[in-house]
Write an enzyme that holds these catalytic residues in place. Structure first.
Site, PDB file in Angstrom:
ATOM      1  CB  ALA A  50      45.860 -22.632 118.663  1.00  0.00           C
ATOM      2  CD  GLU A 106      47.193 -27.790 108.047  1.00  0.00           C
ATOM      3  OE1 GLU A 106      47.605 -28.144 106.955  1.00  0.00           O
ATOM      4  OE2 GLU A 106      47.934 -27.458 108.982  1.00  0.00           O
ATOM      5  CG  PHE A 129      43.510 -21.772 102.697  1.00  0.00           C
ATOM      6  CD1 PHE A 129      42.748 -22.022 103.826  1.00  0.00           C
ATOM      7  CD2 PHE A 129      43.126 -20.735 101.865  1.00  0.00           C
ATOM      8  CE1 PHE A 129      41.624 -21.260 104.115  1.00  0.00           C
ATOM      9  CE2 PHE A 129      42.007 -19.969 102.147  1.00  0.00           C
ATOM     10  CZ  PHE A 129      41.250 -20.234 103.282  1.00  0.00           C
TER      11      PHE A 129
HETATM   12 MO1  MOS Z   1      49.010 -25.338 106.222  1.00  0.00          MO
HETATM   13  S1  MOS Z   1      48.851 -26.246 104.414  1.00  0.00           S
HETATM   14  O1  MOS Z   1      50.338 -26.243 106.876  1.00  0.00           O
HETATM   15  O2  MOS Z   1      49.388 -23.735 105.970  1.00  0.00           O
END
Ligand code: MOS
Length: 736
Positions: free
Chosen positions: A507, A702, A237
Site C-alpha cells: 500500500a 503484519e 504470508f
Molecule cells: Mo511478509 S512475512 O513480509 O510476506
C-alpha cells in the site's frame, strides 16, 4: 457511515471471488496441459545412491521422470538467484544430496494428475543415510551468527553490565516458540509454458518481478524471455515471497516434455519445500529500578536454520527500539538443522519477539506490583534510541489509552487467579504491538480512456489484502473519476514494476505511484483542454482546473466544465497515458518509521479441563491513514487471529529420528476455526504519517499478529497464576 462511503470500501474483486470466477494460478485453462508431481525424500540427510524408475516410467500416462541422475544441469546449480526474498537455495535435482526429509528428489510428468501421483509412488530411491542434525536444544551450544542476511544479528547501546549493577530488580527468563508453517488456503502452484524460447508462468506469488528475475537467472536465460502472471494470490504470508523449487522444476519439466506443465504443491508439501517460520528460544533479561524504570534490557535469540541456507527470524529487532532503557543489547544466533529452508512468516521477528518481550514485561510488572500499561508508559520511547532518530509519527500512548477504554481495562481485578465464572477462570492481559513502516520504489501506469473511464495498472500483487481496491480508490480520487469507472490490473510482469508484497509495504509503495501516474494523466487532460479553443476551459489557468465526477471544471467557477469523454472525443478519441514512479524520499533516511498498537485479551480457562477460550480481544493501532475500512480492519483482525493461533494452537512436530514433519496436514497442525475465535474489536487512530508518504499510510498486513500472542498468554497467567513461556499454551501445560 454513509452509503457511498460503504461502497468505496467494497473489494474491487469481491464479486469475482465469491462467484468463483477469479482465476488463481492453478485454474488457468491451458491447452495440451500436463501434470507434474514432486516426489520427496524420506530421509533427513544423506545421498540418493540410485533410483529405480522403471515401473514409474512404464506406468500409464507418464511422459517423463526427472531425477538427480538425468536432469539437465543448470548454470548456478541449486543456488537459486542471489538473495532473498525471491532467490533462495533450491532443490532442483542438480545433485543426489538430501538435506531434509521432504526434499524434492524427483519429478513425474504425466497426462493427468492421478497418473503422475500414482507413478510417483512407484519410484524406488535407494539412500545412503548420514547422521542428521535434528536436535535444536543440543545445537544451541554450537549456534552461529548468520553469514549474510537482511538484519544485523547483534546490537549494543549503552553498557548493560554497568546498568544492571545499579538495578534494584533483576529479571531473567527464557521463552520459546515452535516452528510454524504458513498454510495459505491456496497452496503454491505454477503452470509453465514455453513458446519458442519464451517462458510464461502462471504462479501463485507475492512477487511477480522476483519470479521473473529469479527463474530467468536460475535457468540462465534473459529476463525478458520470462513473463509472469498472477492476478490473485490466495494468501501468502511470506511463504510466496520467494521462488521455491517447484516453480523452476515446472519450467524445467515443461521444457523437457515440450508441453505446458502444471505443478501444484500438495498440502503435505507445504511443510518443508516452501519455507516456514523457524522455532525460537529467546532469553530476556531486565535490570530495573524499584519504580519500574528499565536500566538494562538484554534479548538473546536462537532460531533454527536449514543446513543449506542461513535465514534468521529476527526476534529481538523490536527490543532495540520499543522502550527507552538506559542500555540495550541484543543478539541472534542460528542452529543449523536438517530441515527445509526457513523463511519470512507474517511479521518475521516481531511476531515471535513481541511474544517474549511483552510477556517478560508483564512478568516484571507483576514483580514490581505495577500496572503493565504504567510500566510501558514509564519506559515510553519518544525517539528511536537504537538509531538515534525521531519517529516519523508515533501515537502509541493514544493506543494504550483508547485500547484500555474500549476494553474496560480499569475495571479488572489485579489479583491473579481469583475471577471465576462457573467452571471458568477468567483473566485479562495486554501487550504492545509494533511493526516497521516499510516502503520501496514502485511504478504504475494510468490511462484516461476516450469514454472517460480510466485504467490503472501496476506489477504488484493482491494476496487477498485489498491491493486492487486501494489502487482503484487512489486513482479515482486523483483523477476525479468515479470508482466504478476505474479498471485495475495487477499481477502481470508486463506492467510497471512494483516491489514484493511483503514487509507490509504494498500500500505504502504502490499507492503513491498510482497517485503520481493519475496526477500526471489528469495534467495531460488539463493541458489539452486549456489549449483547445473548443473547450469551455480554453485559456484558463491550469492551476485553476480540477476534476470530479469525470469532469474537468474551473475551481473558481465550477459551472465552466466539460467531461473527460467530451474532451477526448474532440481529439480523435485519444487515450491519455501517464506513468508514475514513487520512491521513499530523503526523510526516509533521517526518520524511524514504525506502526504501533495496544492489544488486550480476555480468556476463560476451564478450571478442570484447562481448555482455553479467548473470549475477546481489543486492538487499537496507529498505522497512519487507514486506506480502506473493510480491507484494512480485515488485515488487522486476521493478524490477531494468527496471534491467538500462535498462542494456543500451532506447533510443527519434527520427528527426532527421521526428521519428518509428522503433523504435515491441517488435521494435526492446528489452526483456529471460526468456533475458536470470539469477539475481536479492532480500531485505528487514523492519524496520517505524511513524513512517510503523501498518503500518510503505513502498511497494515503484519502488525496484527504482533503482541497478540503475548496478550493472550498474559491473560492466561492472570486467570490461572500459571506462567507458560513455551508456546503453544496447550491445556496440559496448565495442569498440575
Ligand atoms: Mo511478509 S512475512 O513480509 O510476506
Amino acid at each position: 457511515m454513509s452509503g457511498s462511503a460503504q461502497i468505496t470500501d467494497h473489494r474491487y474483486e469481491g464479486k469475482l471471488k465469491v462467484t468463483g470466477s477469479a482465476q488463481y494460478a492453478a485454474e488457468f485453462k491451458v491447452e495440451n496441459l500436463t501434470y507434474a508431481v514432486m516426489a520427496t525424500s524420506t530421509i533427513a540427510k544423506g545421498v540418493v545412491t540410485s533410483m529405480d524408475t522403471g515401473r514409474a516410467q512404464r506406468a500409464s500416462g507418464v511422459l517423463a521422470v526427472m531425477t538427480p541422475f538425468n536432469t539437465v544441469k543448470l548454470p548456478g546449480g541449486n543456488q537459486g538467484a542471489g538473495k532473498p526474498p525471491a532467490g533462495r537455495t533450491l532443490s532442483l535435482l542438480q545433485d543426489p544430496q538430501v538435506h531434509y526429509n521432504g526434499q524434492p528428489i524427483a519429478v513425474i510428468v504425466a497426462e493427468s494428475l492421478e497418473e503422475a501421483r500414482y507413478a510417483a509412488n512407484l519410484l524406488k530411491p535407494n539412500y545412503k543415510i548420514a547422521e542428521a542434525l535434528l536436535d535444536f536444544e543440543a545445537g544451541i551450544n554450537s549456534a552461529h551468527p548468520p553469514k549474510a542476511g537482511y538484519w544485523d544479528p547483534d546490537s549494543k547501546r549503552g553498557d548493560v553490565a554497568a546498568e544492571n549493577a545499579k538495578a534494584d530488580v533483576k529479571f531473567d527468563q527464557t521463552y520459546s516458540t515452535p516452528a510454524q508453517n504458513h498454510n495459505a488456503m491456496e497452496p503454491h502452484a505454477t503452470i509453465a509454458r514455453w513458446e519458442d524460447n519464451k517462458l510464461s508462468l502462471y504462479d501463485a506469488t507475492q512477487y511477480i518481478s522476483g519470479v521473473k528475475h529469479s527463474v530467468a537467472a536460475v535457468l540462465g536465460i534473459p529476463e525478458d524471455d520470462v513473463s509472469v502472471e498472477c492476478p490473485y494470490t490466495g494468501g501468502g504470508f511470506g511463504s510466496k515471497g520467494s521462488v521455491w523449487s517447484h516453480v523452476v522444476l515446472a519450467a524445467m519439466a515443461s521444457r523437457l516434455v515440450k508441453r505446458p506443465v502444471k505443478l501444484v504443491v500438495d498440502r503435505t508439501q507445504m511443510f518443508g519445500p516452501v519455507g516456514g517460520r523457524p522455532r525460537t528460544r529467546q532469553n530476556i533479561q531486565f535490570g530495573a529500578t524499584a519504580d519500574g524504570k528499565l536500566l538494562a534490557v538484554q534479548h538473546d535469540s536462537w532460531c533454527h536454520a536449514s543446513t543449506v541456507e542461513d535465514f534468521l527470524e529476527p526476534s529481538a529487532l523490536q527490543t532495540r527500539m520499543l522502550y527507552a532503557s538506559e542500555a540495550c543489547q541484543t543478539s541472534h544466533r542460528l542452529v543449523a538443522m536438517n530441515v527445509g529452508v526457513q523463511t519470512f512468516q507474517r511479521a518475521p521477528g516481531e511476531a515471535t519477539g513481541t511474544f517474549a518481550l511483552e510477556c517478560a514485561l508483564d512478568e516484571l510488572a507483576y514483580q514490581l506490583k505495577m500496572d503493565p500499561i504504567e510500566l510501558r508508559l514509564k519506559n515510553y520511547a519518544e525517539t528511536d534510541l537504537s538509531e538515534s532518530k525521531p519517529f516519523s509519527s508515533k501515537n502509541l500512548r493514544q493506543c494504550y489509552e483508547e485500547g484500555a477504554k474500549r476494553f474496560g481495562w480499569a475495571k479488572r481485578s489485579t489479583a491473579v487467579g481469583t475471577i471465576r465464572e462457573g467452571h471458568d477462570l477468567i483473566g485479562v492481559g495486554m501487550a504492545t504491538a509494533t511493526y516497521p513502516g516499510n516502503r520501496s520504489a514502485a511504478s504504475a501506469v494510468v490511462r484516461i480512456k476516450p469514454d472517460g473511464s480510466a485504467f490503472v495498472g501496476s506489477g504488484t500483487q493482491d494476496l487477498g489484502t485489498g491491493t486492487y481496491t486501494i489502487m482503484a480508490q487512489t486513482a479515482s480520487k486523483a483523477l476525479g473519476i468515479e470508482l466504478d469507472r476505474i479498471e485495475v490490473k495487477l499481477g502481470n510482469s508486463a506492467l510497471p514494476k512494483a516491489p514484493v508484497s511483503g514487509g507490509s509495504m504494498s500500500a505504502a509503495s504502490v499507492c503513491p505511484a498510482v497517485e503520481e501516474a493519475a496526477k500526471q494523466a489528469k495534467l495531460k487532460a488539463i493541458a489539452l483542454a486549456v489549449e483547445d479553443i473548443n473547450s469551455p476551459l480554453h485559456g484558463a489557468d491550469q492551476q485553476n482546473i480540477d476534476a470530479a465526477g469525470g469532469k474537468l471544471f474551473l475551481k473558481d467557477s465550477p459551472a465552466k466544465m466539460e467531461s473527460y469523454a467530451d474532451l477526448l472525443a474532440r481529439h480523435g478519441n485519444l487515450t491519455l497515458e501517464a506513468k508514475g514512479d514513487a520512491e521513499p524520499g530523503q526523510d526516509a533516511k533521517t526518520l524511524s518509521v514504525h506502526s504501533f498498537g495496544a492489544v488486550f485479551a480476555e480468556v476463560a480457562v476451564n478450571a478442570y479441563t484447562r481448555m482455553i477460550k479467548v473470549r475477546r480481544v481489543t486492538g487499537v493501532y496507529d498505522i497512519g491513514t487507514l486506506m480502506n475500512q473493510k480491507t484494512g480492519l480485515n488485515q488487522l483482525t486476521g493478524g490477531i487471529v494468527w496471534g491467538i493461533s500462535t498462542a494456543l494452537y500451532e506447533d510443527q512436530h519434527l520427528d527426532p529420528v527421521s526428521g519428518r514433519v509428522v503433523n504435515n496436514n491441517l488435521a494435526e497442525y492446528h489452526v483456529p476455526v471460526n468456533a475458536d475465535i470470539q469477539e475481536i474489536d479492532v480500531s485505528v487512530l487514523n492519524i496520517p504519517d505524511l513524513k512517510f508518504n503523501p498518503l500518510g499510510a503505513r502498511g497494515i498486513g503484519e502488525i496484527g499478529i504482533t503482541g497478540s500472542a503475548a496478550a493472550v498468554v498474559n491473560a492466561i497467567y492472570h486467570a490461572t497464576g500459571i506462567r507458560v513461556r513455551d508456546l503453544p499454551v496447550t491445556p496440559d501445560k496448565l495442569l498440575g
